[in-house]
Design an enzyme around this catalytic site. Structure first.
Site, mmCIF file in Angstrom:
data_model
loop_
_atom_site.group_PDB
_atom_site.id
_atom_site.type_symbol
_atom_site.label_atom_id
_atom_site.label_comp_id
_atom_site.label_asym_id
_atom_site.label_seq_id
_atom_site.Cartn_x
_atom_site.Cartn_y
_atom_site.Cartn_z
ATOM 1 C CB SER A 70 -1.887 1.701 1.407
ATOM 2 O OG SER A 70 -2.831 2.507 2.100
ATOM 3 C CG ASP B 295 3.105 0.057 1.102
ATOM 4 O OD1 ASP B 295 3.940 -0.787 0.735
ATOM 5 O OD2 ASP B 295 2.755 0.210 2.296
ATOM 6 C CD GLU C 299 8.774 -2.651 -2.342
ATOM 7 O OE1 GLU C 299 8.748 -1.407 -2.383
ATOM 8 O OE2 GLU C 299 8.504 -3.302 -1.319
ATOM 9 C CG HIS D 37 2.906 -5.415 7.367
ATOM 10 N ND1 HIS D 37 2.742 -6.439 6.483
ATOM 11 C CD2 HIS D 37 3.631 -4.478 6.719
ATOM 12 C CE1 HIS D 37 3.339 -6.126 5.343
ATOM 13 N NE2 HIS D 37 3.877 -4.946 5.452
ATOM 14 N N GLY D 38 2.531 -3.626 11.445
ATOM 15 C CA GLY D 38 1.777 -3.246 12.637
ATOM 16 C C GLY D 38 2.681 -2.957 13.815
ATOM 17 C CG HIS E 72 7.342 -4.478 3.221
ATOM 18 N ND1 HIS E 72 6.180 -3.903 2.776
ATOM 19 C CD2 HIS E 72 8.181 -4.526 2.159
ATOM 20 C CE1 HIS E 72 6.306 -3.628 1.494
ATOM 21 N NE2 HIS E 72 7.512 -3.996 1.086
ATOM 22 C CG ASN F 55 8.272 -0.155 3.178
ATOM 23 O OD1 ASN F 55 9.170 0.401 2.544
ATOM 24 N ND2 ASN F 55 7.372 -0.924 2.597
ATOM 25 C CG ASP G 262 1.638 2.866 7.829
ATOM 26 O OD1 ASP G 262 1.307 4.010 8.162
ATOM 27 O OD2 ASP G 262 0.821 2.023 7.399
ATOM 28 C CB THR G 263 3.077 1.058 12.803
ATOM 29 O OG1 THR G 263 2.511 0.153 11.850
ATOM 30 C CG2 THR G 263 2.379 0.917 14.122
HETATM 31 ZN ZN LIG Z 1 4.493 -3.808 3.790
#
Ligand SMILES: [Zn+2]
Length: 325
Positions: free
Chosen positions: A52, A94, A147, A193-194, A227, A249, A251-252
């Site tokens: 990111s 991202d 994307e 997200h998160g 996402h 995706n 991340d968390t």
């Molecule tokens: Zn995202």
């Protein structure tokens, strides 16, 4: 090995055709890049690492120079990725908002990345299309994939006013893909997200399926991107991939796994660096054998490797690397 945009295109086409998913993993540190590259390779699965804007700023240190940070993460990915023989990884930017247009162009022109996400989803559709077209024009010249996204994906970065605005409209998805010629399309289908738990989400698999079928019918089939997928259940992963999702995706999930492993280590090994109450400070000797970062950071690294390998198995990309003949 490190994949260019051309190779990532082949990866996603294979994933779409055979209906499996590619795990796209957010990274900042060398420890994460290393553990993921080997995790993908153990499973003979291709993968994508993504950075990111915030990660790039962090990677540069005090200067917060985003271009320096991107070069750091790109070099790490290329060098560490070059060691593997049974898989490959690409590098992706991202959520680059239009403010980061120059940064995205810098990364493309300097060969730092295999793909980029331009996220102009906060703009009106016509403006989103115009901005995305500009990025596609530069990226495709350098064989870098793009994307794009329409609709809003809920989460801490977003200022979403009502749930009715969250979902991508299929006819807008079609218009967007046709006009922009993006390679990958991020649909807003109910993920967050998160930190979230998949079981609590209303994931609209029917909408993914509808968008996919509409794009195919109009001869613009694309890989769909999910996402905010960290908390999804196994069944949700399977259903999403079956409906046309190729990039998932994460991340968390990694952040939680890494923190959990390091926390467990220090809960048990606290006396290696903190003097226990029953010993006098004069008599206490910290234990280098345990506080050496290689002893505790590795717990986080191993947790990430395990995590990516489990997720690869959930989305079915094991033994599917384009490196395997
Ligand atoms: Zn995202």
């Amino acid at each position: 090995m490190f994949y260019t945009g051309n190779e990532m295109k082949a990866v996603f086409e294979k994933a779409k055709k055979n209906r499996f998913g590619i795990i796209a993993s957010n990274v900042v540190f060398d420890t994460q890049v290393r553990s993921l590259v080997w995790g993908y390779d153990h499973q003979k699965s291709d993968g994508l690492l993504q950075m990111s804007a915030g990660a790039c700023k962090y990677a540069a240190g005090e200067s917060k120079d985003i271009k320096i940070g991107a070069q750091v993460i790109s070099s790490l990915t290329k060098i560490l990725g070059s060691q593997t023989k049974n898989s490959g990884v690409g590098l992706h930017i991202d959520h680059a908002t239009p403010d980061y247009f120059d940064f995205v162009v810098f990364c493309i022109e300097n060969g730092l990345v295999s793909s980029v996400m331009i996220d102009a989803s906060k703009e009106k559709l016509a403006e989103n299309i115009r901005i995305t077209q500009e990025v596609v024009a530069v990226a495709h010249k350098y064989n870098v994939l793009v994307e794009g996204e329409i609709g809003h994906i809920k989460g801490s970065e977003d200022e979403i006013v009502s749930d009715t605005e969250l979902y991508t409209k299929p006819e807008e998805a079609l218009e967007y893909v046709v006009k922009t010629n993006v390679d990958l399309f991020a649909a807003s289908v109910g993920t967050n997200h998160g930190v979230s738990k998949g079981a609590d989400l209303h994931l609209r698999i029917d909408l993914i399926d509808e968008i996919d079928k509409l794009l195919i019918k109009n001869n613009v089939e694309r890989g769909i991107v999910l996402h905010g997928a960290s908390g999804l259940t196994l069944q949700q992963h399977l259903d999403a991939v079956k409906a046309g999702v190729v990039k998932i995706n994460k991340d968390t999930q990694y952040q939680m796994d890494m923190a959990t492993a390091v926390q467990a280590f220090w809960e048990k090994e606290k006396d290696a660096i903190v003097c226990p109450t029953n010993i006098s400070l004069d008599a206490y000797v910290p234990d280098k054998g345990r506080f050496d970062p290689r002893k505790w950071l590795v717990k986080g690294e191993n947790a990430m490797t395990k995590s990516v390998e489990e997720m690869i198995q959930m989305v079915g990309s094991q033994n599917q690397s384009i490196m395997i003949k």
